[in-house]
Design a protein around this motif. Sequence first.
Motif, PDB file in Angstrom:
ATOM      1  N   GLU A 180       0.967  -1.357  -0.169  1.00  0.00           N
ATOM      2  CA  GLU A 180       0.130  -0.144  -0.158  1.00  0.00           C
ATOM      3  C   GLU A 180       0.996   1.314   0.111  1.00  0.00           C
ATOM      4  O   GLU A 180       0.577   2.061  -0.623  1.00  0.00           O
ATOM      5  CB  GLU A 180      -0.867   0.069   1.271  1.00  0.00           C
ATOM      6  CG  GLU A 180      -1.966   1.149   1.292  1.00  0.00           C
ATOM      7  CD  GLU A 180      -3.146   1.051   0.296  1.00  0.00           C
ATOM      8  OE1 GLU A 180      -3.800   2.125   0.167  1.00  0.00           O
ATOM      9  OE2 GLU A 180      -3.244   0.043  -0.436  1.00  0.00           O
ATOM     10  N   CYS A 183       2.251   1.858  -3.532  1.00  0.00           N
ATOM     11  CA  CYS A 183       1.281   2.185  -4.558  1.00  0.00           C
ATOM     12  C   CYS A 183       0.322   3.612  -4.250  1.00  0.00           C
ATOM     13  O   CYS A 183      -0.237   4.200  -5.037  1.00  0.00           O
ATOM     14  CB  CYS A 183       0.238   0.959  -4.773  1.00  0.00           C
ATOM     15  SG  CYS A 183       1.163  -0.526  -5.423  1.00  0.00           S
ATOM     16  N   ASN A 184       0.338   3.796  -2.920  1.00  0.00           N
ATOM     17  CA  ASN A 184      -0.554   4.907  -2.518  1.00  0.00           C
ATOM     18  C   ASN A 184       0.510   5.872  -2.016  1.00  0.00           C
ATOM     19  O   ASN A 184       0.839   5.607  -0.858  1.00  0.00           O
ATOM     20  CB  ASN A 184      -1.671   4.463  -1.744  1.00  0.00           C
ATOM     21  CG  ASN A 184      -2.563   5.480  -1.306  1.00  0.00           C
ATOM     22  OD1 ASN A 184      -2.369   6.570  -1.795  1.00  0.00           O
ATOM     23  ND2 ASN A 184      -3.683   5.112  -0.578  1.00  0.00           N
ATOM     24  N   TRP A 187      -0.497   6.901   1.851  1.00  0.00           N
ATOM     25  CA  TRP A 187      -0.403   6.061   2.934  1.00  0.00           C
ATOM     26  C   TRP A 187       1.081   5.668   3.274  1.00  0.00           C
ATOM     27  O   TRP A 187       1.767   5.707   2.511  1.00  0.00           O
ATOM     28  CB  TRP A 187      -0.827   4.793   2.530  1.00  0.00           C
ATOM     29  CG  TRP A 187      -1.606   3.783   3.659  1.00  0.00           C
ATOM     30  CD1 TRP A 187      -2.537   3.981   4.287  1.00  0.00           C
ATOM     31  CD2 TRP A 187      -0.561   3.068   4.367  1.00  0.00           C
ATOM     32  NE1 TRP A 187      -2.891   3.067   5.246  1.00  0.00           N
ATOM     33  CE2 TRP A 187      -1.523   2.376   5.348  1.00  0.00           C
ATOM     34  CE3 TRP A 187       0.544   2.692   4.247  1.00  0.00           C
ATOM     35  CZ2 TRP A 187      -1.095   1.505   6.247  1.00  0.00           C
ATOM     36  CZ3 TRP A 187       1.164   1.821   5.325  1.00  0.00           C
ATOM     37  CH2 TRP A 187       0.330   1.123   6.168  1.00  0.00           C
ATOM     38  N   HIS A 209      -7.944   2.590   6.259  1.00  0.00           N
ATOM     39  CA  HIS A 209      -8.042   2.799   4.708  1.00  0.00           C
ATOM     40  C   HIS A 209      -7.875   4.269   4.386  1.00  0.00           C
ATOM     41  O   HIS A 209      -8.389   5.391   4.925  1.00  0.00           O
ATOM     42  CB  HIS A 209      -9.536   2.425   4.287  1.00  0.00           C
ATOM     43  CG  HIS A 209      -9.709   2.681   2.634  1.00  0.00           C
ATOM     44  ND1 HIS A 209      -9.138   2.048   1.773  1.00  0.00           N
ATOM     45  CD2 HIS A 209     -10.460   3.890   2.259  1.00  0.00           C
ATOM     46  CE1 HIS A 209      -9.502   2.596   0.638  1.00  0.00           C
ATOM     47  NE2 HIS A 209     -10.452   3.460   0.931  1.00  0.00           N
ATOM     48  N   PRO A 211      -7.802   6.505   0.784  1.00  0.00           N
ATOM     49  CA  PRO A 211      -8.222   6.657  -0.551  1.00  0.00           C
ATOM     50  C   PRO A 211      -6.831   7.232  -1.468  1.00  0.00           C
ATOM     51  O   PRO A 211      -6.226   8.066  -1.024  1.00  0.00           O
ATOM     52  CB  PRO A 211      -9.366   7.498  -0.887  1.00  0.00           C
ATOM     53  CG  PRO A 211      -9.414   8.427   0.464  1.00  0.00           C
ATOM     54  CD  PRO A 211      -8.507   7.501   1.392  1.00  0.00           C
ATOM     55  N   LEU A 212      -6.940   6.796  -2.659  1.00  0.00           N
ATOM     56  CA  LEU A 212      -5.707   7.321  -3.496  1.00  0.00           C
ATOM     57  C   LEU A 212      -6.319   8.831  -3.705  1.00  0.00           C
ATOM     58  O   LEU A 212      -7.144   9.270  -3.824  1.00  0.00           O
ATOM     59  CB  LEU A 212      -6.018   6.673  -4.856  1.00  0.00           C
ATOM     60  CG  LEU A 212      -5.108   5.281  -4.828  1.00  0.00           C
ATOM     61  CD1 LEU A 212      -5.461   4.661  -6.439  1.00  0.00           C
ATOM     62  CD2 LEU A 212      -3.709   5.210  -4.634  1.00  0.00           C
ATOM     63  N   PRO A 213      -4.908   9.698  -3.687  1.00  0.00           N
ATOM     64  CA  PRO A 213      -5.379  11.073  -4.140  1.00  0.00           C
ATOM     65  C   PRO A 213      -5.704  11.460  -5.188  1.00  0.00           C
ATOM     66  O   PRO A 213      -5.366  10.485  -6.294  1.00  0.00           O
ATOM     67  CB  PRO A 213      -3.883  11.553  -3.540  1.00  0.00           C
ATOM     68  CG  PRO A 213      -2.966  10.758  -3.727  1.00  0.00           C
ATOM     69  CD  PRO A 213      -3.513   9.257  -3.497  1.00  0.00           C
ATOM     70  N   SER A 217      -3.003  16.057  -7.379  1.00  0.00           N
ATOM     71  CA  SER A 217      -2.248  16.088  -6.190  1.00  0.00           C
ATOM     72  C   SER A 217      -0.751  16.439  -6.241  1.00  0.00           C
ATOM     73  O   SER A 217      -0.110  15.518  -7.035  1.00  0.00           O
ATOM     74  CB  SER A 217      -2.819  15.082  -5.221  1.00  0.00           C
ATOM     75  OG  SER A 217      -2.100  15.236  -3.907  1.00  0.00           O
ATOM     76  N   TRP A 220       1.597  13.095  -5.798  1.00  0.00           N
ATOM     77  CA  TRP A 220       2.326  12.318  -6.980  1.00  0.00           C
ATOM     78  C   TRP A 220       3.467  12.819  -7.284  1.00  0.00           C
ATOM     79  O   TRP A 220       4.259  12.136  -8.226  1.00  0.00           O
ATOM     80  CB  TRP A 220       1.325  12.309  -8.072  1.00  0.00           C
ATOM     81  CG  TRP A 220      -0.013  11.570  -7.660  1.00  0.00           C
ATOM     82  CD1 TRP A 220      -1.117  12.019  -7.437  1.00  0.00           C
ATOM     83  CD2 TRP A 220      -0.150   9.971  -7.575  1.00  0.00           C
ATOM     84  NE1 TRP A 220      -1.986  11.093  -7.102  1.00  0.00           N
ATOM     85  CE2 TRP A 220      -1.549   9.881  -7.246  1.00  0.00           C
ATOM     86  CE3 TRP A 220       0.870   8.993  -7.660  1.00  0.00           C
ATOM     87  CZ2 TRP A 220      -1.951   8.552  -7.089  1.00  0.00           C
ATOM     88  CZ3 TRP A 220       0.251   7.879  -7.332  1.00  0.00           C
ATOM     89  CH2 TRP A 220      -1.022   7.543  -7.247  1.00  0.00           C
ATOM     90  N   TRP A 238       0.609  12.697 -15.278  1.00  0.00           N
ATOM     91  CA  TRP A 238      -0.790  12.574 -15.496  1.00  0.00           C
ATOM     92  C   TRP A 238      -1.378  13.436 -16.628  1.00  0.00           C
ATOM     93  O   TRP A 238      -0.838  14.427 -16.834  1.00  0.00           O
ATOM     94  CB  TRP A 238      -1.394  12.546 -14.220  1.00  0.00           C
ATOM     95  CG  TRP A 238      -1.159  11.854 -13.025  1.00  0.00           C
ATOM     96  CD1 TRP A 238       0.005  11.830 -12.392  1.00  0.00           C
ATOM     97  CD2 TRP A 238      -1.903  10.500 -12.929  1.00  0.00           C
ATOM     98  NE1 TRP A 238      -0.017  10.683 -11.488  1.00  0.00           N
ATOM     99  CE2 TRP A 238      -1.161   9.966 -11.846  1.00  0.00           C
ATOM    100  CE3 TRP A 238      -2.806   9.838 -13.508  1.00  0.00           C
ATOM    101  CZ2 TRP A 238      -1.473   8.702 -11.200  1.00  0.00           C
ATOM    102  CZ3 TRP A 238      -3.325   8.792 -12.735  1.00  0.00           C
ATOM    103  CH2 TRP A 238      -2.482   8.279 -11.812  1.00  0.00           C
TER     104      TRP A 238
END
Length: 304
Positions: A180, A183-184, A187, A209, A211-213, A217, A220, A238
């Motif tokens: 996690e 990938c996130n 977190w 938990h 959530p993905l930003p 954001s 990244w 992105w």
Amino acid sequence: MESTFSSPAEAALLREAGASRVLTPLADLDRVYELERVAGFVRDLECQRVALQFPDQLLGDAGAVAARLEETTGSKMFILGDTAYGSCCVDVLGAEQAGAQALVHFGPACLSPPARPLPVAFVLGQRSVHLELCAKAFEAQNPDPKAPVVLLSEPACAHALAPQPSGGFFRPVLAPCELEAACNPAWPPSGLAPYLTHYADLLPGSPFHVPLPPPDSELWDTPDVSLITGELRPPPVWKPSNDPGCLALTLRPQLELAESSPAASFLSSRSWQGLQPRLGQTPVTGAVSGRRGIAIAYEDEGGS
């Protein structure tokens, strides 16, 4: 079967509380009990009532730890002094009776998931380790430096080990919380870094938990470490969904499979490339007799 794989149910009721060990110096409380991480756990969940569970041998430090956490978080701390379970198990029932919104478990833990949904933080502790004395004792017990030795450690002393935890496996072992974090980028949250071993703890509905930003954001934009090469890699680029470039199709170049070998490379460097058919490029003539003999001495070359 019960006595083979687990302790009997009566063991928790018949067990006598042992004498608590020497109290931890106040200057070492933050390090030994990871109070900064615990305080972040409490603040992130915005808990007003928190239960603290200690094993019998650590109850001597319970009062000082609770007072330090109340001072840094402003929340009310409750010490579970009448735990009906083993020291390694989480006493969710006792925490609920105290009206606690979260529980912090100190000391050795079996890491079993609680029977009821309650945020739990495990603190295995960081006891001081005198490495020089350990090295001398090890040399006295194992004089042969080439003999294979398995080095084991209790969780409270694992911070002093120098081996990667997954170094003994054929493939590195990746925990769900490590995946996690890779990938996130959001977190773990600030001050909260629990070591989670169950995927359910990372799914929606769990207090852990995140959530993905969103793609825009700034999280990244932070470079991360590639799990394949171990080197820093730039952040991904992105594109917004309304960008026409996202829907454009690009022709994929045709890839040819070429097999390279030393013999093929040598032949390609020679001036003679073999017989050239040259179909339609040479005039038609009648057949004539060619050379006869062997390559070392053709008949028309005469004697040497």
